[in-house]
Design a protein around this motif. Structure first.
Motif, PDB file in Angstrom:
ATOM      1  N   ASP A 186      33.222  58.698  48.947  1.00  0.00           N
ATOM      2  CA  ASP A 186      34.304  57.604  48.830  1.00  0.00           C
ATOM      3  C   ASP A 186      33.729  56.674  49.801  1.00  0.00           C
ATOM      4  O   ASP A 186      33.319  56.705  50.839  1.00  0.00           O
ATOM      5  CB  ASP A 186      35.445  58.231  49.074  1.00  0.00           C
ATOM      6  CG  ASP A 186      36.963  57.461  48.791  1.00  0.00           C
ATOM      7  OD1 ASP A 186      36.913  56.309  49.165  1.00  0.00           O
ATOM      8  OD2 ASP A 186      37.664  58.006  48.115  1.00  0.00           O
ATOM      9  N   ASP A 187      34.144  55.389  49.371  1.00  0.00           N
ATOM     10  CA  ASP A 187      33.762  54.030  50.131  1.00  0.00           C
ATOM     11  C   ASP A 187      34.733  53.736  51.415  1.00  0.00           C
ATOM     12  O   ASP A 187      34.568  53.181  52.217  1.00  0.00           O
ATOM     13  CB  ASP A 187      33.817  52.819  49.437  1.00  0.00           C
ATOM     14  CG  ASP A 187      35.240  52.595  48.748  1.00  0.00           C
ATOM     15  OD1 ASP A 187      35.755  53.332  48.106  1.00  0.00           O
ATOM     16  OD2 ASP A 187      35.541  51.257  48.735  1.00  0.00           O
ATOM     17  N   SER A 188      36.113  54.845  51.311  1.00  0.00           N
ATOM     18  CA  SER A 188      36.761  54.606  52.390  1.00  0.00           C
ATOM     19  C   SER A 188      36.732  55.848  53.369  1.00  0.00           C
ATOM     20  O   SER A 188      36.670  56.857  53.036  1.00  0.00           O
ATOM     21  CB  SER A 188      38.187  54.790  51.946  1.00  0.00           C
ATOM     22  OG  SER A 188      39.347  54.999  52.979  1.00  0.00           O
ATOM     23  N   MET A 237      39.579  58.131  53.716  1.00  0.00           N
ATOM     24  CA  MET A 237      39.769  58.888  52.595  1.00  0.00           C
ATOM     25  C   MET A 237      38.862  60.232  52.734  1.00  0.00           C
ATOM     26  O   MET A 237      39.275  61.433  52.695  1.00  0.00           O
ATOM     27  CB  MET A 237      39.572  58.355  51.015  1.00  0.00           C
ATOM     28  CG  MET A 237      40.212  59.046  49.999  1.00  0.00           C
ATOM     29  SD  MET A 237      41.633  59.941  50.064  1.00  0.00           S
ATOM     30  CE  MET A 237      42.729  58.650  50.419  1.00  0.00           C
ATOM     31  N   ASP A 294      34.950  59.604  44.193  1.00  0.00           N
ATOM     32  CA  ASP A 294      35.878  58.619  44.015  1.00  0.00           C
ATOM     33  C   ASP A 294      35.190  57.940  42.799  1.00  0.00           C
ATOM     34  O   ASP A 294      34.135  57.939  42.538  1.00  0.00           O
ATOM     35  CB  ASP A 294      35.923  57.610  45.147  1.00  0.00           C
ATOM     36  CG  ASP A 294      37.045  56.525  44.898  1.00  0.00           C
ATOM     37  OD1 ASP A 294      37.824  56.590  44.015  1.00  0.00           O
ATOM     38  OD2 ASP A 294      36.856  55.617  45.530  1.00  0.00           O
ATOM     39  N   ASN A 303      36.279  54.135  41.762  1.00  0.00           N
ATOM     40  CA  ASN A 303      36.263  52.779  42.161  1.00  0.00           C
ATOM     41  C   ASN A 303      35.561  52.410  43.335  1.00  0.00           C
ATOM     42  O   ASN A 303      36.192  52.721  44.467  1.00  0.00           O
ATOM     43  CB  ASN A 303      37.393  52.173  42.101  1.00  0.00           C
ATOM     44  CG  ASN A 303      37.764  50.562  42.229  1.00  0.00           C
ATOM     45  OD1 ASN A 303      36.673  50.106  41.868  1.00  0.00           O
ATOM     46  ND2 ASN A 303      38.993  50.228  42.676  1.00  0.00           N
ATOM     47  N   MET A 304      34.279  52.227  43.493  1.00  0.00           N
ATOM     48  CA  MET A 304      33.299  51.984  44.752  1.00  0.00           C
ATOM     49  C   MET A 304      32.418  50.958  44.635  1.00  0.00           C
ATOM     50  O   MET A 304      31.912  50.435  43.460  1.00  0.00           O
ATOM     51  CB  MET A 304      32.652  53.042  45.117  1.00  0.00           C
ATOM     52  CG  MET A 304      33.399  54.611  45.507  1.00  0.00           C
ATOM     53  SD  MET A 304      32.266  55.789  45.915  1.00  0.00           S
ATOM     54  CE  MET A 304      31.654  56.092  44.168  1.00  0.00           C
ATOM     55  N   THR A 346      42.190  56.990  42.215  1.00  0.00           N
ATOM     56  CA  THR A 346      43.663  56.519  41.748  1.00  0.00           C
ATOM     57  C   THR A 346      43.504  56.177  40.365  1.00  0.00           C
ATOM     58  O   THR A 346      44.461  56.169  39.659  1.00  0.00           O
ATOM     59  CB  THR A 346      44.210  55.316  42.354  1.00  0.00           C
ATOM     60  OG1 THR A 346      42.798  54.209  42.322  1.00  0.00           O
ATOM     61  CG2 THR A 346      44.062  55.538  43.992  1.00  0.00           C
ATOM     62  N   GLU A 347      41.977  56.251  39.934  1.00  0.00           N
ATOM     63  CA  GLU A 347      41.895  55.921  38.299  1.00  0.00           C
ATOM     64  C   GLU A 347      41.831  57.345  37.587  1.00  0.00           C
ATOM     65  O   GLU A 347      40.825  57.880  37.302  1.00  0.00           O
ATOM     66  CB  GLU A 347      40.418  55.267  38.346  1.00  0.00           C
ATOM     67  CG  GLU A 347      40.492  54.058  39.130  1.00  0.00           C
ATOM     68  CD  GLU A 347      40.727  52.690  38.293  1.00  0.00           C
ATOM     69  OE1 GLU A 347      41.032  52.980  37.001  1.00  0.00           O
ATOM     70  OE2 GLU A 347      40.607  51.671  38.914  1.00  0.00           O
TER      71      GLU A 347
END
Lengths: 150, 123
Positions: free
Chosen positions: B9-11, B14, B56, B58-59, B87-88
């Motif tokens: 995950d890019d966060s 998260m 994830d 969306n990264m 979220t996607e």
């Protein structure tokens, strides 16, 4: 249920399940006005619906949210705070996309980004429909804003 | 030998939240590896023994779908299951992820109970 109600439901669910904070709606607003000592997380929407989803969080509330999110004390606006507020915007955007999208492919989300400052305004240049909801965390308020091109 | 998980995950927030949710769900791993995008994830999979990947979609740099596509071309990591956490979760996107080998999906926001419900049977 209209988009405003769904944004409220989604925001409450995110805070309850991920941030470990219970929040309440304080008021519905027409304009968020000038922002001071605030961090804004945002994601863009493109496709059948174009616009932006943003969360505006005053510094003390942003630190409280990040601390609760990560389970640690946060005493300054640092990279963790920017990342946490950006991720909140990302989750809000993803859930709003699900509300607006018919098949999941007709709206694209940007990667989240954040801005912060002592005094700034947040507005799109185009004609937009706005939904702005102010929430109370018990440790201060923050706003969730959606602007969609008409 | 214990099990290892890779969180993609890019966060960083998260990744910490997912790690915390695993612990709260009572799911223990010997090692939790972390990657900020698909490129870093492939690098870790080349070097480390990983039993399951939680990713994830969306990264930046390489998103979750591209990661699945690239992973499917590499014989040494084809068999490692990937669970999407995103979220996607539209049917089209998750359908594409599953066609590329993803074993399931968890929607953000999630609870430790949800993580346990979906991840438990895969371990």
């Amino acid at each position: 249920m209209d988009i405003e109600d769904k944004m409220i439901e989604t925001t409450k669910e995110i805070f309850s399940s991920m941030v470990m904070m219970e929040i309440d709606v304080k008021r519905i607003m027409d304009d968020c006005g000038p922002l001071s000592n605030t961090i804004t997380g945002m994601v863009g929407l493109a496709g059948t619906h174009k616009g932006i989803l943003a969360i505006h969080v005053p510094y003390p509330v942003a630190m409280a949210i990040t601390g609760s999110f990560l389970g640690m004390d946060v005493e300054e606006i640092n990279a963790d705070v920017h990342d946490a507020i950006g991720e909140l915007a990302n989750m809000l955007g993803g859930n709003v996309k699900t509300i607006l999208s018919e098949n999941g492919r007709d709206i694209e989300l940007s990667l989240p980004s954040t801005i912060s400052g002592s005094d700034y305004t947040f507005q799109l240049d185009k004609e937009v429909d706005k939904v702005i909801i102010e929430f109370d965390t018990g440790q201060g308020v923050f706003m969730v804003e959606m602007e969609l091109e008409k | 030998m214990g099990k290892n998980v890779l969180l993609v995950d890019d966060s960083s927030t998260m990744r910490k939240i997912v790690g915390r949710s695993l612990r709260q769900a009572g799911i223990e791993f010997d090692n939790i590896f972390e990657a900020a995008d698909g490129i870093e994830a492939l690098e870790i999979l080349e070097k480390e023994k990983v039993d399951i990947v939680l990713s994830d979609i969306n990264m930046p740099n390489m998103d979750g779908i591209s990661f699945l596509r690239e992973k499917a071309t590499r014989d040494n990591m084809k068999g490692i299951p990937v669970l999407m956490i995103s979220t996607e979760t539209g049917d089209d996107i998750i359908g594409e992820a599953k066609a590329l080998g993803a074993v399931g999906a968890i929607k953000k926001p999630f609870t430790p109970d949800k993580v346990n419900e979906v991840l438990g049977p895969l371990l």
